[in-house]
Motif scaffolding. Structure first.
Motif, PDB file in Angstrom:
ATOM      1  N   TYR A  70      -2.974   4.233  -2.997  1.00  0.00           N
ATOM      2  CA  TYR A  70      -2.768   3.284  -4.091  1.00  0.00           C
ATOM      3  C   TYR A  70      -2.545   1.897  -3.488  1.00  0.00           C
ATOM      4  CZ  TYR A  70      -2.167   7.498  -6.858  1.00  0.00           C
ATOM      5  OH  TYR A  70      -2.365   8.713  -7.464  1.00  0.00           O
ATOM      6  N   ASP A  71      -3.640   1.155  -3.321  1.00  0.00           N
ATOM      7  CA  ASP A  71      -3.540  -0.205  -2.779  1.00  0.00           C
ATOM      8  C   ASP A  71      -2.780  -1.100  -3.744  1.00  0.00           C
ATOM      9  OD1 ASP A  71      -4.848   0.206  -0.393  1.00  0.00           O
ATOM     10  OD2 ASP A  71      -6.826  -0.253  -1.217  1.00  0.00           O
ATOM     11  N   SER A  72      -2.037  -2.026  -3.209  1.00  0.00           N
ATOM     12  CA  SER A  72      -1.287  -3.031  -3.970  1.00  0.00           C
ATOM     13  C   SER A  72      -0.193  -2.439  -4.852  1.00  0.00           C
ATOM     14  CB  SER A  72      -2.229  -3.888  -4.824  1.00  0.00           C
ATOM     15  OG  SER A  72      -3.166  -4.518  -3.991  1.00  0.00           O
ATOM     16  N   TYR A  73       0.242  -1.223  -4.583  1.00  0.00           N
ATOM     17  CA  TYR A  73       1.364  -0.641  -5.317  1.00  0.00           C
ATOM     18  C   TYR A  73       2.612  -0.719  -4.447  1.00  0.00           C
ATOM     19  CZ  TYR A  73      -1.229   1.375  -9.223  1.00  0.00           C
ATOM     20  OH  TYR A  73      -1.971   1.552 -10.356  1.00  0.00           O
ATOM     21  N   GLU A  74       3.753  -0.883  -5.104  1.00  0.00           N
ATOM     22  CA  GLU A  74       5.049  -0.880  -4.434  1.00  0.00           C
ATOM     23  C   GLU A  74       6.045  -0.118  -5.287  1.00  0.00           C
ATOM     24  OE1 GLU A  74       5.876  -5.108  -3.890  1.00  0.00           O
ATOM     25  OE2 GLU A  74       5.595  -4.789  -1.746  1.00  0.00           O
ATOM     26  N   ILE A  96       5.543  16.504  -4.448  1.00  0.00           N
ATOM     27  CA  ILE A  96       4.966  15.902  -3.246  1.00  0.00           C
ATOM     28  C   ILE A  96       5.834  16.199  -2.017  1.00  0.00           C
ATOM     29  CG2 ILE A  96       3.824  14.061  -4.539  1.00  0.00           C
ATOM     30  CD1 ILE A  96       5.992  12.112  -3.521  1.00  0.00           C
ATOM     31  N   TRP A  97       5.213  16.123  -0.836  1.00  0.00           N
ATOM     32  CA  TRP A  97       5.936  16.265   0.429  1.00  0.00           C
ATOM     33  C   TRP A  97       6.587  14.944   0.813  1.00  0.00           C
ATOM     34  CZ3 TRP A  97       5.017  13.577   4.991  1.00  0.00           C
ATOM     35  CH2 TRP A  97       5.717  14.020   6.113  1.00  0.00           C
ATOM     36  N   GLY A  98       5.854  13.834   0.553  1.00  0.00           N
ATOM     37  CA  GLY A  98       6.360  12.524   0.913  1.00  0.00           C
ATOM     38  C   GLY A  98       5.327  11.446   0.647  1.00  0.00           C
ATOM     39  N   PHE A  99       5.615  10.242   1.118  1.00  0.00           N
ATOM     40  CA  PHE A  99       4.690   9.127   0.931  1.00  0.00           C
ATOM     41  C   PHE A  99       4.965   8.059   1.972  1.00  0.00           C
ATOM     42  CE2 PHE A  99       8.368   8.256  -1.705  1.00  0.00           C
ATOM     43  CZ  PHE A  99       8.626   6.910  -1.523  1.00  0.00           C
ATOM     44  N   THR A 100       3.982   7.189   2.139  1.00  0.00           N
ATOM     45  CA  THR A 100       4.194   6.008   2.959  1.00  0.00           C
ATOM     46  C   THR A 100       4.096   4.790   2.054  1.00  0.00           C
ATOM     47  OG1 THR A 100       1.850   5.905   3.548  1.00  0.00           O
ATOM     48  CG2 THR A 100       3.319   6.969   5.131  1.00  0.00           C
ATOM     49  N   GLY A 118       1.690  -1.602  -9.601  1.00  0.00           N
ATOM     50  CA  GLY A 118       0.633  -2.339  -8.938  1.00  0.00           C
ATOM     51  C   GLY A 118      -0.540  -2.542  -9.867  1.00  0.00           C
ATOM     52  N   ASN A 119      -1.251  -3.635  -9.697  1.00  0.00           N
ATOM     53  CA  ASN A 119      -2.425  -3.927 -10.531  1.00  0.00           C
ATOM     54  C   ASN A 119      -2.108  -3.840 -12.026  1.00  0.00           C
ATOM     55  OD1 ASN A 119      -3.931  -4.144  -8.143  1.00  0.00           O
ATOM     56  ND2 ASN A 119      -4.378  -1.959  -8.164  1.00  0.00           N
ATOM     57  N   ASP A 120      -0.948  -4.326 -12.411  1.00  0.00           N
ATOM     58  CA  ASP A 120      -0.491  -4.305 -13.804  1.00  0.00           C
ATOM     59  C   ASP A 120      -0.428  -2.905 -14.395  1.00  0.00           C
ATOM     60  OD1 ASP A 120      -0.145  -7.077 -13.878  1.00  0.00           O
ATOM     61  OD2 ASP A 120      -2.270  -7.385 -14.358  1.00  0.00           O
ATOM     62  N   GLN A 180       0.840  -1.186   0.000  1.00  0.00           N
ATOM     63  CA  GLN A 180       0.000   0.000   0.000  1.00  0.00           C
ATOM     64  C   GLN A 180       0.883   1.245   0.000  1.00  0.00           C
ATOM     65  OE1 GLN A 180      -2.484   0.536   3.396  1.00  0.00           O
ATOM     66  NE2 GLN A 180      -3.773   2.023   2.356  1.00  0.00           N
ATOM     67  N   VAL A 181       0.634   2.136  -0.958  1.00  0.00           N
ATOM     68  CA  VAL A 181       1.365   3.391  -1.069  1.00  0.00           C
ATOM     69  C   VAL A 181       0.361   4.530  -0.919  1.00  0.00           C
ATOM     70  CG1 VAL A 181       2.690   4.874  -2.637  1.00  0.00           C
ATOM     71  CG2 VAL A 181       3.167   2.427  -2.548  1.00  0.00           C
TER      72      VAL A 181
END
Length: 191
Positions: A40-44, A73-77, A61-63, A22-23
């Motif tokens: 963005y579920d299922s993204y890496e 952007i400031w950042g991400f998890t 993710g998800n093809d 999850q991103v």
């Protein structure tokens, strides 16, 4: 009993899949504080593309591929790890979060161990908190002097880093992390 085991195993497996990859992208610090990111579920993280003056972070993710300009952007998890963007280009991983200091390391290498971000290898990064500017260690003397003048309570931290870490090497990364933890421990003792 056997059936119960398989049901529990299936539920556990589904929970792991849900967490995997999850991103969440945060455009600003306020978005992060208020949990208002783009999910963005299922993204890496997959890779970073670099051209003169432009860096693009690529998540898969998800093809599909998601391309993000870190400048926007400031950042991400990713999963439970927090990354901030340093210098409008480079993700840095918030590895150690104390009350007086946030210690970051090279985000590229944390997300993808085989990724070699030569520009950042051996460096670490510090900030007073998650909303403050990030400083690269070792840094240019001018930036260091300005920061210490504005924040004299951090002088002992920088003295420790400068004494132990003359040049950016992998060893200096670990020594500077030790300095950050020692610095933070001073404030823990004063409770």
């Amino acid at each position: 009993m056997k059936k119960c085991f398989w049901v529990l195993l299936f539920i556990s497996f589904m929970c792991v899949l849900k967490v995997k990859g999850q991103v969440v992208i945060y455009k600003t610090y306020d978005d992060f504080l208020n949990s208002k990111g783009e999910n963005y579920d299922s993204y890496e993280y997959e890779d970073a593309f670099s051209a003169p003056g432009i860096i693009t972070l690529i998540f898969k993710g998800n093809d599909k591929k998601l391309r993000i300009n870190p400048k926007n952007i400031w950042g991400f998890t990713q999963k439970t790890d927090l990354y901030r963007i340093f210098d409008g280009k480079h993700p840095v991983w918030a590895e150690f979060k104390g009350k007086k200091i946030i210690y970051y390391s090279n985000g590229y290498e944390h997300m993808h161990p085989y990724h070699r971000a030569l520009e950042q290898e051996g460096y670490c990064f510090l900030s007073k908190d998650l909303s403050a500017d990030i400083i690269k260690i070792p840094s240019r003397k001018k930036k260091y002097d300005a920061f210490v003048k504005e924040n004299p309570e951090y002088k002992s931290l920088f003295d420790c880093v400068n004494q132990k870490c003359k040049y950016p090497t992998i060893k200096s990364y670990y020594l500077s992390r030790d300095c950050a933890q020692e610095f933070e421990a001073q404030f823990e003792d004063k409770k």
